[in-house]
Design a protein around this motif. Structure first.
Motif, PDB file in Angstrom:
ATOM      1  N   UNK A  46      27.321   1.360  34.751  1.00 43.38           N
ATOM      2  CA  UNK A  46      28.001   2.275  35.668  1.00 43.38           C
ATOM      3  C   UNK A  46      27.048   2.876  36.702  1.00 43.38           C
ATOM      4  N   UNK A  47      25.736   2.609  36.565  1.00 46.38           N
ATOM      5  CA  UNK A  47      24.753   3.020  37.579  1.00 46.38           C
ATOM      6  C   UNK A  47      23.763   1.868  37.761  1.00 46.38           C
ATOM      7  N   UNK A  48      23.063   1.865  38.897  1.00 44.07           N
ATOM      8  CA  UNK A  48      22.116   0.767  39.151  1.00 44.07           C
ATOM      9  C   UNK A  48      20.919   0.831  38.200  1.00 44.07           C
ATOM     10  N   UNK A  49      20.574   2.037  37.727  1.00 42.50           N
ATOM     11  CA  UNK A  49      19.427   2.150  36.817  1.00 42.50           C
ATOM     12  C   UNK A  49      19.700   1.468  35.480  1.00 42.50           C
ATOM     13  N   UNK A  50      20.967   1.366  35.110  1.00 44.26           N
ATOM     14  CA  UNK A  50      21.302   0.779  33.810  1.00 44.26           C
ATOM     15  C   UNK A  50      21.052  -0.722  33.751  1.00 44.26           C
ATOM     16  N   UNK A  51      20.900  -1.371  34.912  1.00 47.93           N
ATOM     17  CA  UNK A  51      20.582  -2.810  34.878  1.00 47.93           C
ATOM     18  C   UNK A  51      19.272  -3.108  35.617  1.00 47.93           C
ATOM     19  N   UNK A  52      18.326  -2.150  35.560  1.00 48.44           N
ATOM     20  CA  UNK A  52      17.103  -2.366  36.337  1.00 48.44           C
ATOM     21  C   UNK A  52      16.264  -3.541  35.816  1.00 48.44           C
ATOM     22  N   UNK A  53      16.516  -3.978  34.573  1.00 44.06           N
ATOM     23  CA  UNK A  53      15.803  -5.173  34.089  1.00 44.06           C
ATOM     24  C   UNK A  53      16.212  -6.424  34.870  1.00 44.06           C
ATOM     25  N   UNK A  54      17.348  -6.381  35.559  1.00 48.06           N
ATOM     26  CA  UNK A  54      17.791  -7.537  36.351  1.00 48.06           C
ATOM     27  C   UNK A  54      17.283  -7.497  37.795  1.00 48.06           C
ATOM     28  N   UNK A  55      16.842  -6.333  38.255  1.00 47.60           N
ATOM     29  CA  UNK A  55      16.471  -6.185  39.664  1.00 47.60           C
ATOM     30  C   UNK A  55      15.528  -7.268  40.186  1.00 47.60           C
ATOM     31  N   UNK A  56      14.468  -7.646  39.425  1.00 46.66           N
ATOM     32  CA  UNK A  56      13.512  -8.614  39.996  1.00 46.66           C
ATOM     33  C   UNK A  56      14.154  -9.954  40.365  1.00 46.66           C
ATOM     34  N   UNK A  57      15.289 -10.278  39.738  1.00 48.24           N
ATOM     35  CA  UNK A  57      15.924 -11.576  40.020  1.00 48.24           C
ATOM     36  C   UNK A  57      17.042 -11.476  41.058  1.00 48.24           C
ATOM     37  N   UNK A  58      17.226 -10.278  41.613  1.00 47.30           N
ATOM     38  CA  UNK A  58      18.291 -10.064  42.592  1.00 47.30           C
ATOM     39  C   UNK A  58      17.714 -10.003  44.001  1.00 47.30           C
TER      40      UNK A  58
END
Length: 219
Positions: free
Chosen positions: A148-160
């Motif tokens: 529900x927030x961008x911080x909750x999936x920050x482990x995915x950020x490097x691949x986005x």
């Protein structure tokens, strides 16, 4: 005020559309949970989404469009147009027969496709800015909770390629908020079946049964 009047809105839509056209994956806010989108007609990008999520290759991806009119290009529709418009845009995924227009590498194991038109102005503007449909899935590792927030999936950020921060979605304290869209199969004429109850089950079933006389398909 309409958020689209704010400076930066058009730039964000253009940046996201550009990243998608370049084959990238973009994290986006929707009307239910955060999602990850790519161009549905880009087979390499579709493979990247499965890789990002560690998703079972036999689990289908939904497509996302900006408007109901565009749905007819990618699906064979056997329900009234008014029914589509009663449920879309909204927190519902409608499963219909796919048309020949849709990328054969997207869900090649099924003749059906789920369609989302999120009731979220950014998502609709982004879908309209892209030539074809978006493939859309939740922004999380498969089998983990939705976000529900961008911080909750920050482990995915490097691949986005890009993360669009639309702020917190819904009521963070409510477990119902993480259920995602209600997924309903309308591919059999006169019938419906619920594939995932999701967050809008009761109003969706009420519309299908009471207004349109559809009957639940016996499981």
């Amino acid at each position: 005020p309409d958020p689209r009047c704010r400076a930066g809105w058009r730039e964000a839509v253009a940046a996201a559309a550009g990243a998608l056209q370049a084959g990238g994956l973009v994290a986006v806010p929707t009307d239910t949970v955060y999602g990850v989108a790519c161009l549905a007609q880009d087979s390499a990008a579709v493979r990247s989404i499965y890789s990002l999520k560690g998703r079972n290759g036999a689990k289908p991806l939904a497509i996302c469009l900006g408007d109901v009119e565009r749905l007819y290009r990618y699906c064979h529709v056997n329900v009234p147009d008014e029914l589509l418009r009663d449920l879309l845009p909204g927190p519902v995924t409608l499963v219909l027969e796919r048309s020949e227009e849709l990328n054969k590498d997207l869900n090649p194991f099924t003749s059906l496709v789920g369609v989302r038109i999120p009731n979220h102005p950014f998502m609709r503007d982004l879908a309209r800015a892209c030539s074809g449909p978006l493939a859309l899935t939740s922004a999380n590792i498969s089998s983990r909770g939705s976000t529900l927030t961008v911080l909750e999936f920050q482990d995915l950020w490097p691949q986005l390629s890009l993360v669009i921060d639309g702020g917190p979605i819904g009521d963070m304290q409510s477990p119902e908020c993480r259920l995602g869209s209600t997924v309903v199969d309308l591919s059999v004429s006169g019938k419906f079946s619920i594939i995932r109850p999701g967050c809008a089950l009761t109003p969706t079933v009420d519309i299908l049964k009471k207004k349109y006389g559809l009957v639940p398909e016996s499981s």
